[in-house]
Design a protein around this motif. Structure first.
Motif, mmCIF file in Angstrom:
data_model
loop_
_atom_site.group_PDB
_atom_site.id
_atom_site.type_symbol
_atom_site.label_atom_id
_atom_site.label_comp_id
_atom_site.label_asym_id
_atom_site.label_seq_id
_atom_site.Cartn_x
_atom_site.Cartn_y
_atom_site.Cartn_z
ATOM 1 N N ALA A 182 0.834 -1.210 0.000
ATOM 2 C CA ALA A 182 0.000 0.000 0.000
ATOM 3 C C ALA A 182 0.865 1.255 0.000
ATOM 4 O O ALA A 182 0.568 2.242 -0.695
ATOM 5 C CB ALA A 182 -0.928 -0.009 1.212
ATOM 6 N N MET A 183 1.937 1.219 0.772
ATOM 7 C CA MET A 183 2.849 2.358 0.845
ATOM 8 C C MET A 183 3.482 2.644 -0.515
ATOM 9 O O MET A 183 3.565 3.802 -0.937
ATOM 10 C CB MET A 183 3.921 2.033 1.894
ATOM 11 N N HIS A 184 3.920 1.600 -1.210
ATOM 12 C CA HIS A 184 4.525 1.802 -2.521
ATOM 13 C C HIS A 184 3.517 2.370 -3.514
ATOM 14 O O HIS A 184 3.842 3.288 -4.271
ATOM 15 C CB HIS A 184 5.141 0.500 -3.049
ATOM 16 N N PHE A 185 2.312 1.854 -3.509
ATOM 17 C CA PHE A 185 1.323 2.383 -4.446
ATOM 18 C C PHE A 185 0.911 3.806 -4.079
ATOM 19 O O PHE A 185 0.658 4.629 -4.958
ATOM 20 C CB PHE A 185 0.118 1.445 -4.564
ATOM 21 N N ALA A 186 0.896 4.126 -2.787
ATOM 22 C CA ALA A 186 0.635 5.513 -2.382
ATOM 23 C C ALA A 186 1.737 6.428 -2.900
ATOM 24 O O ALA A 186 1.473 7.543 -3.372
ATOM 25 C CB ALA A 186 0.524 5.613 -0.857
ATOM 26 N N PHE A 187 2.980 5.959 -2.827
ATOM 27 C CA PHE A 187 4.109 6.719 -3.360
ATOM 28 C C PHE A 187 3.944 6.947 -4.861
ATOM 29 O O PHE A 187 4.096 8.065 -5.355
ATOM 30 C CB PHE A 187 5.408 5.950 -3.132
ATOM 31 N N TYR A 188 3.661 5.871 -5.599
ATOM 32 C CA TYR A 188 3.474 6.008 -7.043
ATOM 33 C C TYR A 188 2.361 7.011 -7.339
ATOM 34 O O TYR A 188 2.539 7.910 -8.162
ATOM 35 C CB TYR A 188 3.109 4.659 -7.681
ATOM 36 N N ALA A 223 -2.012 25.288 -7.998
ATOM 37 C CA ALA A 223 -0.748 25.358 -7.252
ATOM 38 C C ALA A 223 -0.907 25.065 -5.753
ATOM 39 O O ALA A 223 -0.060 24.363 -5.193
ATOM 40 C CB ALA A 223 -0.069 26.702 -7.471
ATOM 41 N N PRO A 224 -1.954 25.554 -5.061
ATOM 42 C CA PRO A 224 -2.074 25.211 -3.630
ATOM 43 C C PRO A 224 -2.212 23.705 -3.383
ATOM 44 O O PRO A 224 -1.676 23.190 -2.395
ATOM 45 C CB PRO A 224 -3.323 25.963 -3.177
ATOM 46 N N VAL A 225 -2.894 23.004 -4.271
ATOM 47 C CA VAL A 225 -3.019 21.551 -4.127
ATOM 48 C C VAL A 225 -1.663 20.895 -4.396
ATOM 49 O O VAL A 225 -1.290 19.922 -3.738
ATOM 50 C CB VAL A 225 -4.109 20.997 -5.073
ATOM 51 N N HIS A 226 -0.912 21.451 -5.337
ATOM 52 C CA HIS A 226 0.438 20.963 -5.640
ATOM 53 C C HIS A 226 1.345 21.115 -4.412
ATOM 54 O O HIS A 226 2.115 20.214 -4.097
ATOM 55 C CB HIS A 226 0.989 21.747 -6.834
ATOM 56 N N VAL A 227 1.226 22.231 -3.718
ATOM 57 C CA VAL A 227 2.021 22.452 -2.502
ATOM 58 C C VAL A 227 1.622 21.431 -1.431
ATOM 59 O O VAL A 227 2.473 20.853 -0.752
ATOM 60 C CB VAL A 227 1.858 23.902 -1.989
ATOM 61 N N LEU A 228 0.328 21.199 -1.267
ATOM 62 C CA LEU A 228 -0.141 20.193 -0.312
ATOM 63 C C LEU A 228 0.400 18.805 -0.684
ATOM 64 O O LEU A 228 0.824 18.040 0.185
ATOM 65 C CB LEU A 228 -1.667 20.179 -0.267
ATOM 66 N N GLY A 229 0.418 18.510 -1.972
ATOM 67 C CA GLY A 229 0.959 17.229 -2.433
ATOM 68 C C GLY A 229 2.421 17.052 -2.057
ATOM 69 O O GLY A 229 2.855 15.950 -1.731
ATOM 70 N N SER A 230 3.172 18.155 -2.062
ATOM 71 C CA SER A 230 4.588 18.050 -1.680
ATOM 72 C C SER A 230 4.729 17.642 -0.224
ATOM 73 O O SER A 230 5.654 16.907 0.134
ATOM 74 C CB SER A 230 5.320 19.366 -1.949
ATOM 75 N N LEU A 256 6.495 14.286 1.289
ATOM 76 C CA LEU A 256 7.491 14.325 2.376
ATOM 77 C C LEU A 256 7.137 13.343 3.484
ATOM 78 O O LEU A 256 8.016 12.664 4.014
ATOM 79 C CB LEU A 256 7.575 15.743 2.967
ATOM 80 N N ALA A 257 5.852 13.264 3.832
ATOM 81 C CA ALA A 257 5.424 12.322 4.869
ATOM 82 C C ALA A 257 5.668 10.881 4.413
ATOM 83 O O ALA A 257 6.176 10.054 5.186
ATOM 84 C CB ALA A 257 3.950 12.539 5.206
ATOM 85 N N LEU A 258 5.322 10.583 3.161
ATOM 86 C CA LEU A 258 5.566 9.237 2.631
ATOM 87 C C LEU A 258 7.058 8.935 2.586
ATOM 88 O O LEU A 258 7.487 7.815 2.900
ATOM 89 C CB LEU A 258 4.962 9.098 1.226
ATOM 90 N N LEU A 259 7.857 9.924 2.223
ATOM 91 C CA LEU A 259 9.309 9.743 2.183
ATOM 92 C C LEU A 259 9.863 9.446 3.574
ATOM 93 O O LEU A 259 10.711 8.565 3.738
ATOM 94 C CB LEU A 259 9.972 10.988 1.589
ATOM 95 N N ALA A 260 9.371 10.151 4.575
ATOM 96 C CA ALA A 260 9.823 9.903 5.947
ATOM 97 C C ALA A 260 9.477 8.475 6.373
ATOM 98 O O ALA A 260 10.311 7.775 6.975
ATOM 99 C CB ALA A 260 9.199 10.921 6.900
ATOM 100 N N LEU A 261 8.271 8.034 6.054
ATOM 101 C CA LEU A 261 7.870 6.658 6.380
ATOM 102 C C LEU A 261 8.724 5.640 5.609
ATOM 103 O O LEU A 261 9.103 4.600 6.154
ATOM 104 C CB LEU A 261 6.394 6.448 6.074
#
Length: 164
Positions: free
Chosen positions: A93-99, A120-127, A131-136
């Motif tokens: 699930a984590m990998h597919f969330a990343f993709y 753009a605001p949604v793009h910023v939220l996506g970043s 980051l949260a997925l990257l930390a996990l």
């Protein structure tokens, strides 16, 4: 023995891993550039360069992630088999969330740059989601390496060996 990734999967993984920090380092230039233009000023040339790097690196990341996802779907046998444990299900699930998050982020960045800046605001939220997925992801890699002491991280470093 644990299945290893192919050389192409490993190269794509690490190429994206190198490009993602570039996105965070150059992302602020977009707001500065647009703010200067909106105020009737000339943007700083370095911000314009960073803006272009951000755009083209984002497009590259999107293309690389589509390639990674395609390789995973078409060439990975683990997708055809049910996950054996809750940890396996969570990892999948984590990998597919990343993709999904990274491909969606690249698509939103493309739309924001070339069609409609209102996203753009949604793009910023996506970043922040990435980051949260990257930390996990990094925490999971550390857990596999230092707690479970298994070969999970090795699979993304050493390519699959062909049978002799």
């Amino acid at each position: 023995m644990t299945t290893r990734y192919s050389l192409s999967q490993i190269v794509l993984h690490w190429a994206v891993a190198v490009l993602i920090p570039i996105q965070y380092w150059t992302g602020g230039s977009i707001e500065r550039t647009h703010h200067a233009v909106h105020m009737g000023l000339s943007p700083d040339p370095w911000d314009v360069i960073q803006h272009h790097v951000h755009n083209y690196a984002g497009i590259t990341i999107g293309a690389l992630m589509v390639a990674r996802f395609s390789l995973r779907v078409f060439h990975r046998s683990d997708l055809r088999h049910p996950a054996k444990s809750s940890a396996d299900r969570l990892a999948r699930a984590m990998h597919f969330a990343f993709y999904a998050a990274i491909i969606a982020q690249a698509a939103m960045g493309f739309v924001a740059s070339y069609f409609w800046f209102g996203i753009a605001p949604v793009h910023v939220l996506g970043s922040r989601v990435i980051l949260a997925l990257l930390a996990l992801h990094i925490a999971a890699a550390a857990w596999h390496t230092f707690v479970w002491r298994d070969e999970t991280v090795d699979r993304m470093i050493f390519p699959r060996r062909t049978p002799s």
